[in-house]
Design a protein around this motif. Structure first.
Motif, PDB file in Angstrom:
ATOM      1  N   GLU A 161     -45.792 -11.310 -81.773  1.00 19.47           N
ATOM      2  CA  GLU A 161     -45.149 -11.103 -83.065  1.00 19.47           C
ATOM      3  C   GLU A 161     -45.625 -12.096 -84.114  1.00 19.47           C
ATOM      4  N   ASN A 187     -39.377  -4.960 -88.105  1.00 19.95           N
ATOM      5  CA  ASN A 187     -38.462  -5.643 -88.994  1.00 19.95           C
ATOM      6  C   ASN A 187     -38.221  -7.047 -88.454  1.00 19.95           C
ATOM      7  N   ASP A 188     -37.254  -7.724 -89.052  1.00 20.68           N
ATOM      8  CA  ASP A 188     -36.956  -9.078 -88.594  1.00 20.68           C
ATOM      9  C   ASP A 188     -36.347  -9.089 -87.201  1.00 20.68           C
ATOM     10  N   SER A 189     -35.727  -8.002 -86.782  1.00 22.60           N
ATOM     11  CA  SER A 189     -35.098  -7.945 -85.465  1.00 22.60           C
ATOM     12  C   SER A 189     -35.444  -6.627 -84.803  1.00 22.60           C
ATOM     13  N   CYS A 246     -27.225  -3.395 -92.460  1.00 23.66           N
ATOM     14  CA  CYS A 246     -28.543  -3.051 -91.929  1.00 23.66           C
ATOM     15  C   CYS A 246     -28.468  -1.717 -91.216  1.00 23.66           C
ATOM     16  N   PHE A 289     -28.380  -8.532 -84.986  1.00 19.86           N
ATOM     17  CA  PHE A 289     -29.756  -8.654 -84.515  1.00 19.86           C
ATOM     18  C   PHE A 289     -29.816  -8.284 -83.037  1.00 19.86           C
TER      19      PHE A 289
END
Length: 399
Positions: free
Chosen positions: A120, A147-149, A188, A228
């Protein structure tokens, strides 16, 4: 009275019965036997023997494990190849450094004889499916849902497969990502896509449902903004992949479920609420086929199992409570115990103490030490039967 069978036939049957009794967790015996002669190699790699061997020994044994480190605890100079530790004399075909390029791969998941690797820290994100038995690897394009998570799972794509020796066949990767909502930015949204078995390309994000409005199609599963996906590997239970979902604000957890049959996401509650659950609990795929939830509090291990009633409504029941103080070697009882993984379908968990990492079956309460005490974030078992005929040289492996 029929004539007796010829002597060679009797010898072949006796040899097969002897080979069937070789322990699956000691693959070096099968390797040595396969090198004795072409006859023995053919016998050991034939479909009849392999089928009987899997039927006799049940689920594949653990030949080794992969692991990830807690933040700030790993070695500084991380190798490009993944962290793979052998628990038997099985020799994994690790990808060459040249194949890895500049990537520093982490293990994301392992199932049905395949390992899912990812890096990542590079853009685009590198996603690779690796077969430790043969050394073959398949590079996948970056998913559209990065995405971020996010979380990911690898599994066999053959319907009705017993997964005894299917690691060379078609596979699929489930990728789940959380991103900010575009409408109001107040939360989200979770979406999922699946790799296609033939090409490795990703499907379009699946149709999913808002858990606040069951049955209404929408563009994503709406969640709170602080949600998350935990980086512990997911578990596969009854054609559904389950991820641990965590909320940063108060640390409470839920389960994010992706159903392979309907290609949809939903939420599943957990048997415990309140702070302190995250980091002390893992998901399990129990031996009876149910979804399990394991939690350690102090020196006590609690196991729950989720059962479905006739109306398809799920509820948790407490399966067992184990006092680890009287079971595992523990030098400092004040040291926090951690659950770092499980074996799907075997009621087995991995527990780390101040003295080592232990594999423990919660049903029989038998345990064994498998590694020294390390600050692992997750331990991912590699389960497979050994097949001598598939031990190709790395230079011959298809990429």
């Amino acid at each position: 009275m029929p004539p007796p069978p010829p002597v060679p036939s009797l010898l072949d049957e006796l040899l097969e019965e002897i080979f069937l009794r070789l322990p699956p967790g000691e693959p070096e015996h099968l390797a040595r036997a396969s090198l004795a002669s072409k006859l023995w190699l053919g016998r050991l790699t034939g479909p009849r023997f392999r089928g009987r061997y899997r039927e006799r020994h049940g689920p594949p044994p653990m030949l080794g494990f992969l692991h990830t480190w807690l933040e700030g605890c790993g070695p500084e100079g991380k190798d490009p190849v993944p962290d793979f530790t052998l628990t038997t004399k099985f020799g994994a075909r690790v990808p060459d450094d040249d194949d890895c390029g500049y990537h520093k791969y982490d293990a994301w998941d392992c199932r049905h004889g395949r390992v899912l690797l990812g890096d990542e820290n590079m853009l685009p994100i590198a996603v690779v499916v690796w077969d430790p038995m043969t050394g073959r690897r398949k590079d996948l394009p970056e998913p559209d849902l990065v995405n971020d998570s996010y979380g990911a799972a690898v599994l066999c794509a053959v319907p009705g497969c017993d997964h005894g020796a299917c690691h060379a066949g078609p596979f699929e990767v489930v990728f789940v990502g959380l991103g900010m909502r575009e409408d109001d930015g107040a939360g989200c949204v979770a979406q999922a896509c699946v790799s296609l078995p033939d090409t490795g390309d990703w499907s379009m994000p699946c149709p999913i449902f808002d858990h606040h409005h069951w049955g209404e199609p929408c563009s994503g599963l709406h969640l709170e903004a602080d949600a998350f996906v935990d980086r512990m590997p997911p578990v596969l239970v009854k054609e559904a992949v389950h991820f641990m979902l965590v909320y940063a604000r108060d640390g409470h957890v839920e389960i994010l479920k992706y159903d392979l049959r309907c290609s949809c996401l939903s939420l599943v509650d957990v048997p415990l609420v309140g702070p302190g659950i995250y980091g002390a609990a893992i998901l399990m795929a129990m031996q009876d086929g149910s979804l399990g939830f394991a939690h350690v509090d102090g020196l006590t291990l609690y196991i729950w199992s989720r059962e479905m009633d006739f109306n398809r409504a799920g509820s948790w029941s407490e399966r067992t409570i184990i006092d680890l103080r009287n079971l595992l070697p523990i030098q400092n009882p004040e040291e926090r115990l951690r659950l770092i993984g499980s074996v799907e379908g075997s009621d087995t968990v991995f527990v780390t103490t101040d003295l080592g990492i232990y594999e423990m079956n919660v049903k029989s309460q038998r345990w064994k030490e498998i590694w020294k005490s390390e600050e692992f974030r997750a331990l991912i078992p590699y389960m497979s039967f050994y097949n001598p005929q598939e031990r190709v040289m790395p230079c011959d492996a298809a990429h």
